[in-house]
Design an enzyme around this catalytic site. Structure first.
Site, PDB file in Angstrom:
ATOM      1  N   SER A  27       0.842  -1.197   0.000  1.00 51.43           N
ATOM      2  CA  SER A  27       0.000   0.000   0.000  1.00 51.43           C
ATOM      3  C   SER A  27       0.875   1.244   0.000  1.00 51.43           C
ATOM      4  CB  SER A  27      -0.901   0.020   1.232  1.00 51.43           C
ATOM      5  OG  SER A  27      -1.511   1.291   1.330  1.00 51.43           O
ATOM      6  N   ASP A  54      -4.642   4.082  -1.863  1.00 52.62           N
ATOM      7  CA  ASP A  54      -5.760   4.455  -0.993  1.00 52.62           C
ATOM      8  C   ASP A  54      -6.224   5.861  -1.303  1.00 52.62           C
ATOM      9  OD1 ASP A  54      -6.079   2.196   0.890  1.00 52.62           O
ATOM     10  OD2 ASP A  54      -3.960   2.600   1.265  1.00 52.62           O
ATOM     11  N   MET A 156     -11.753  -4.999   5.580  1.00 57.53           N
ATOM     12  CA  MET A 156     -10.846  -4.178   6.381  1.00 57.53           C
ATOM     13  C   MET A 156     -10.641  -4.865   7.735  1.00 57.53           C
ATOM     14  SD  MET A 156     -10.132  -1.310   4.616  1.00 57.53           S
ATOM     15  CE  MET A 156      -9.106  -0.781   5.975  1.00 57.53           C
ATOM     16  N   GLY A 161      -8.963   4.363   7.146  1.00 60.00           N
ATOM     17  CA  GLY A 161      -8.566   5.761   7.241  1.00 60.00           C
ATOM     18  C   GLY A 161      -7.085   6.012   7.504  1.00 60.00           C
ATOM     19  N   PHE A 162      -6.425   5.073   8.162  1.00 61.19           N
ATOM     20  CA  PHE A 162      -5.026   5.312   8.537  1.00 61.19           C
ATOM     21  C   PHE A 162      -4.200   4.042   8.405  1.00 61.19           C
ATOM     22  CE2 PHE A 162      -7.670   8.349  10.715  1.00 61.19           C
ATOM     23  CZ  PHE A 162      -7.013   9.556  10.489  1.00 61.19           C
ATOM     24  N   GLY A 163      -2.940   4.214   8.041  1.00 61.06           N
ATOM     25  CA  GLY A 163      -2.008   3.100   8.041  1.00 61.06           C
ATOM     26  C   GLY A 163      -1.470   2.867   9.443  1.00 61.06           C
ATOM     27  N   GLY A 164      -0.798   1.755   9.615  1.00 55.50           N
ATOM     28  CA  GLY A 164      -0.079   1.497  10.853  1.00 55.50           C
ATOM     29  C   GLY A 164      -0.935   1.155  12.065  1.00 55.50           C
ATOM     30  N   GLY A 192      -5.178  -3.891   6.399  1.00 51.79           N
ATOM     31  CA  GLY A 192      -5.013  -3.281   7.719  1.00 51.79           C
ATOM     32  C   GLY A 192      -4.250  -4.166   8.683  1.00 51.79           C
ATOM     33  N   GLY A 193      -3.065  -3.707   9.050  1.00 54.67           N
ATOM     34  CA  GLY A 193      -2.303  -4.408  10.085  1.00 54.67           C
ATOM     35  C   GLY A 193      -1.703  -5.737   9.664  1.00 54.67           C
ATOM     36  N   GLY A 213       0.973  -2.034   4.122  1.00 56.44           N
ATOM     37  CA  GLY A 213       1.578  -0.713   4.023  1.00 56.44           C
ATOM     38  C   GLY A 213       2.854  -0.690   4.837  1.00 56.44           C
TER      39      GLY A 213
HETATM   40  C1  DX5 Z   1      -6.231   2.167   5.608  1.00 55.98           C
HETATM   41  C2  DX5 Z   1      -5.859   1.767   4.209  1.00 55.98           C
HETATM   42  C3  DX5 Z   1      -4.790   0.763   4.129  1.00 55.98           C
HETATM   43  C4  DX5 Z   1      -3.467   1.152   4.764  1.00 55.98           C
HETATM   44  C5  DX5 Z   1      -2.961  -0.088   5.425  1.00 55.98           C
HETATM   45  O1  DX5 Z   1      -7.503   2.667   5.682  1.00 55.98           O
HETATM   46  O2  DX5 Z   1      -6.981   1.234   3.519  1.00 55.98           O
HETATM   47  O3  DX5 Z   1      -4.576   0.296   2.797  1.00 55.98           O
HETATM   48  O4  DX5 Z   1      -2.510   1.631   3.870  1.00 55.98           O
HETATM   49  O5  DX5 Z   1      -1.851   0.207   6.174  1.00 55.98           O
HETATM   50  P1  DX5 Z   1      -1.131  -0.867   7.110  1.00 55.98           P
HETATM   51  O6  DX5 Z   1      -0.771  -2.045   6.240  1.00 55.98           O
HETATM   52  O7  DX5 Z   1       0.045  -0.123   7.631  1.00 55.98           O
HETATM   53  O8  DX5 Z   1      -2.101  -1.255   8.179  1.00 55.98           O
HETATM   54 ZN    ZN Z   2      -6.556   0.323   1.519  1.00 56.78          ZN
END
Ligand code: DX5
Ligand code: ZN
Length: 239
Positions: A27, A54, A156, A161-164, A192-193, A213
């Site tokens: 990602s 994203d 999901m 909404g957020f990475g990490g 996600g994660g 990601g």
């Molecule tokens: C979050 C995004 C993801 C995000 C995942 O809403 O849809 O694609 O980049 O990030 P990680 O792999 O760090 O959880």
């Molecule tokens: Zn995504």
């Protein structure tokens, strides 16, 4: 579900990844946006086949990321398949523009489009693989009636909404239900994660595409990390 619904086969490139057993989908949200061309090159050299982009609008999800011009620039910089995750309200207003910009798959959220059949068909007619996503916390029953319309079914495993963020194992219940309802040539994607700690459980639950990601971009060697994640996923599947 309406049994009279006529469903097409998955896009050939999607079906091909399904046969490959496990696909790591980095990602770009976790990449260095000031050096996207270099990041994409490192992913290609590292064996990635598909990259995840994203798109967030600050309305469906509480964050804003990138839009059509960035997808178009990425398209010019890479031959990787572009898996575009639309975390936006009213995605029907934008699918054509994202397709023209070079998206190979376009995934819309059931929370944004509660009756997605027509939109998924439009995406297919535009020449992209249609994807349907379920946010973490939304009951899987909302999406199941439309599962056979999608080439990509995205669960999901964190609130979008957020990475990490930290992986939520109960999302695997949704994965199992999606796998059971998906066409055999469609793929189930988790987002996600996903990292070395969590990928095996996702694979056992039936995931084909593993978005990662921070799970890829935090590593010093993207290629080695993609190979490691893929090996873990394949080994868990064959258990
Ligand atoms: C979050 C995004 C993801 C995000 C995942 O809403 O849809 O694609 O980049 O990030 P990680 O792999 O760090 O959880
Ligand atoms: Zn995504």
């Amino acid at each position: 579900m309406d049994e009279s619904v006529k469903v097409s086969a998955s896009a050939e490139w999607v079906a091909e990844t399904a046969r490959a057993g496990a696909t790591i989908v980095p990602s770009l949200l976790a990449s260095d946006f000031a050096n996207l061309a270099r990041e994409l090159r490192r992913l290609e050299e590292g064996g990635a086949k598909v990259v995840h982009i994203d798109v967030m609008d600050g309305r469906l999800v509480p964050n804003i990321s990138v839009g059509v011009p960035v997808v178009a620039s990425v398209r010019k910089a890479t031959r990787l398949k572009l898996d575009v995750h639309l975390m936006i309200v009213e995605p029907e207003r934008y699918v054509e523009a994202f397709r023209k910009a070079g998206a190979d798959s376009l995934t819309v959220h059931i929370e944004a489009v509660p009756e997605p059949t027509a939109l998924l068909r439009e995406i297919r007619e535009l020449g992209a693989a249609p994807g349907l996503a379920l946010n973490y916390g939304t009951p899987v029953e909302k999406i199941l009636p439309f599962a056979k319309e999608a080439d990509v079914l995205l669960a999901m495993s964190v609130p979008a909404g957020f990475g990490g963020q930290k992986f939520h194992p109960d999302a695997l219940e949704s994965v199992r239900a999606l796998r059971a309802s998906a066409r055999p040539d469609a793929v189930v994607e988790i987002d996600g994660g996903i990292d070395v700690e969590t990928i095996e459980s996702a694979s056992e639950a039936g995931v084909d595409w593993f978005v990662a990601g921070t799970g890829v971009f935090r590593a010093p060697d993207y290629g080695a990390q993609i190979s490691l994640l893929r090996r873990l996923a394949l080994d868990a599947k064959s258990k």
